[in-house]
Design an enzyme around this catalytic site. Structure first.
Site, PDB file in Angstrom:
ATOM      1  N   GLY A 107      36.282  32.891  52.090  1.00 46.06           N
ATOM      2  CA  GLY A 107      36.761  33.712  53.196  1.00 46.06           C
ATOM      3  C   GLY A 107      36.680  35.210  52.950  1.00 46.06           C
ATOM      4  CG  PHE A 108      39.014  37.263  52.560  1.00 47.83           C
ATOM      5  CD1 PHE A 108      38.942  38.133  53.643  1.00 47.83           C
ATOM      6  CD2 PHE A 108      39.776  36.106  52.683  1.00 47.83           C
ATOM      7  CE1 PHE A 108      39.636  37.863  54.821  1.00 47.83           C
ATOM      8  CE2 PHE A 108      40.473  35.824  53.852  1.00 47.83           C
ATOM      9  CZ  PHE A 108      40.402  36.705  54.928  1.00 47.83           C
ATOM     10  N   GLY A 109      35.466  38.519  50.020  1.00 46.77           N
ATOM     11  CA  GLY A 109      34.930  39.005  48.758  1.00 46.77           C
ATOM     12  C   GLY A 109      36.053  39.638  47.949  1.00 46.77           C
ATOM     13  N   GLY A 110      35.752  39.944  46.698  1.00 44.59           N
ATOM     14  CA  GLY A 110      36.681  40.714  45.878  1.00 44.59           C
ATOM     15  C   GLY A 110      37.886  39.959  45.356  1.00 44.59           C
ATOM     16  CG  ASP A 165      29.009  34.865  51.446  1.00 39.09           C
ATOM     17  OD1 ASP A 165      28.918  33.680  51.082  1.00 39.09           O
ATOM     18  OD2 ASP A 165      29.101  35.820  50.641  1.00 39.09           O
ATOM     19  N   GLY A 214      32.216  33.580  43.567  1.00 41.87           N
ATOM     20  CA  GLY A 214      33.556  34.144  43.678  1.00 41.87           C
ATOM     21  C   GLY A 214      34.070  34.714  42.365  1.00 41.87           C
ATOM     22  N   GLY A 215      34.292  36.011  42.336  1.00 48.90           N
ATOM     23  CA  GLY A 215      34.905  36.648  41.168  1.00 48.90           C
ATOM     24  C   GLY A 215      34.005  36.717  39.948  1.00 48.90           C
ATOM     25  N   GLY A 256      29.197  39.567  44.502  1.00 52.64           N
ATOM     26  CA  GLY A 256      29.266  40.471  45.647  1.00 52.64           C
ATOM     27  C   GLY A 256      29.814  41.818  45.254  1.00 52.64           C
ATOM     28  CB  SER A 257      33.292  43.067  44.842  1.00 47.97           C
ATOM     29  OG  SER A 257      33.741  41.936  44.119  1.00 47.97           O
ATOM     30  CG  MET A 289      33.488  27.743  47.327  1.00 47.84           C
ATOM     31  SD  MET A 289      32.364  29.120  47.602  1.00 47.84           S
ATOM     32  CE  MET A 289      33.502  30.516  47.698  1.00 47.84           C
TER      33      MET A 289
HETATM   34  C1  DX5 Z   1      33.568  34.154  49.545  1.00 48.61           C
HETATM   35  C2  DX5 Z   1      32.054  34.299  49.560  1.00 48.61           C
HETATM   36  C3  DX5 Z   1      31.486  34.961  48.351  1.00 48.61           C
HETATM   37  C4  DX5 Z   1      31.910  36.349  48.126  1.00 48.61           C
HETATM   38  C5  DX5 Z   1      31.802  36.675  46.667  1.00 48.61           C
HETATM   39  O1  DX5 Z   1      33.956  33.323  50.599  1.00 48.61           O
HETATM   40  O2  DX5 Z   1      31.445  33.039  49.680  1.00 48.61           O
HETATM   41  O3  DX5 Z   1      30.073  34.900  48.361  1.00 48.61           O
HETATM   42  O4  DX5 Z   1      31.209  37.285  48.855  1.00 48.61           O
HETATM   43  O5  DX5 Z   1      32.309  37.935  46.483  1.00 48.61           O
HETATM   44  P1  DX5 Z   1      32.825  38.475  45.094  1.00 48.61           P
HETATM   45  O6  DX5 Z   1      31.683  38.402  44.152  1.00 48.61           O
HETATM   46  O7  DX5 Z   1      33.272  39.846  45.414  1.00 48.61           O
HETATM   47  O8  DX5 Z   1      33.956  37.559  44.662  1.00 48.61           O
HETATM   48 ZN    ZN Z   2      29.198  32.700  49.330  1.00 42.77          ZN
END
Ligand code: DX5
Ligand code: ZN
Length: 261
Positions: free
Chosen positions: A153-156, A46, A191-192, A212-213, A148
């Site tokens: 912008g953020f994980g988790g 990312d 995402g999620g 990710g998370s 998406m």
């Molecule tokens: C968000 C990123 C994702 C993110 C996914 O902008 O593109 O790749 O890291 O993270 P999780 O799986 O924790 O939602």
């Molecule tokens: Zn991503």
């Protein structure tokens, strides 16, 4: 020595792409080796620029640094504006797929072509509020559609449920291309994604899952990610053989990894 086709292991129908956004950045080489050893199909990378999205992460130098540590493909998700200048840099750094958000490029068709001209597979990313019609006139240049399921912008963050309907609609478009041309376009979700919702996401049509998370937040006792990867894969395709059975032996795996790059 290459394996005869009959000896090749069955490749998983579903690809799992752990996002290193949630990895320990101080041990990134070790972390990507661990997800590959756990059966990951891709490294999801990312890239955020504090302009297109309100966060700042990693660039081509980090991609180049992790490249020698794994043989699986690197799936670069650009959340940057402008886009084009970074494409040659990521291609040179060892990226295999590069995807971008259409709102961030003045000339979407040109950017897709630029990615392909640099030898990478090209993807278009759709934010939760971005209509699928952005793909209408560029289907012939797409290798990947990434939906998406959170705002980038953020994980988790929490999975946005309306993504499931959007996935079904994207799947219909992709299947129509396949029926007409025989060409495969991957359908990725980002995402999620968790062990308890991956089944319905796959049922809605996704074939490539970013997590990710869910992955990096659930290490094994030895710091690996085998258990969570196995659970994700089993929940995604309950009738598939278990991860341990479906993983090829080391030698074969290296050849497959090389073939995918
Ligand atoms: C968000 C990123 C994702 C993110 C996914 O902008 O593109 O790749 O890291 O993270 P999780 O799986 O924790 O939602
Ligand atoms: Zn991503």
């Amino acid at each position: 020595m290459s394996l005869p086709a009959t000896d090749l292991p069955t490749m998983p129908a579903i690809r799992i792409a752990p996002s290193i956004l949630s990895a320990d950045f101080a041990r990134l080489g070790e972390e990507v080796r661990a997800i590959e050893a756990a059966g990951a199909d891709l490294v999801h990378f990312d890239v955020m620029d504090n302009h297109y999205v309100p966060n700042l992460t990693i660039g081509p130098l980090v991609c180049e640094a992790i490249r020698p540590h794994v043989q699986i493909g690197i799936d670069v998700h650009l959340m940057v504006e402008p886009v084009d200048a970074l494409i040659p840099l990521f291609a040179k750094a060892g990226a295999n797929l590069i995807s971008f958000h259409p709102e961030a490029s003045r000339h979407v068709d040109r950017t897709l072509q630029l990615i392909r001209d640099h030898g990478c597979k090209a993807g278009l990313v759709f934010n939760p509020a971005t209509p699928l019609s952005f793909m209408d006139h560029v289907m012939d240049k797409l290798d990947l559609v990434l939906l998406m399921s959170v705002n980038p912008g953020f994980g988790g963050q929490k999975f946005i449920p309306s993504t499931l309907d959007k996935l079904r609609a994207a799947r219909r478009r992709i299947d129509a291309v396949k029926a007409e041309t025989g060409r495969d376009i991957w359908l990725e979700v980002d995402g999620g994604v968790k062990v308890d919702n991956i089944a319905e996401i796959v049922a809605a049509g996704a074939d490539t899952l970013v997590a990710g998370s869910a992955v990096f937040g659930a290490p094994d006792n030895d710091g690996g990610y085998r258990n969570v990867m196995q659970t994700l894969r089993q929940n995604a395709s309950p009738h598939a053989p278990s991860l341990r059975e479906s993983l090829p032996p080391e030698g074969a795996r290296s050849q497959l990894g090389a073939a995918r790059r």
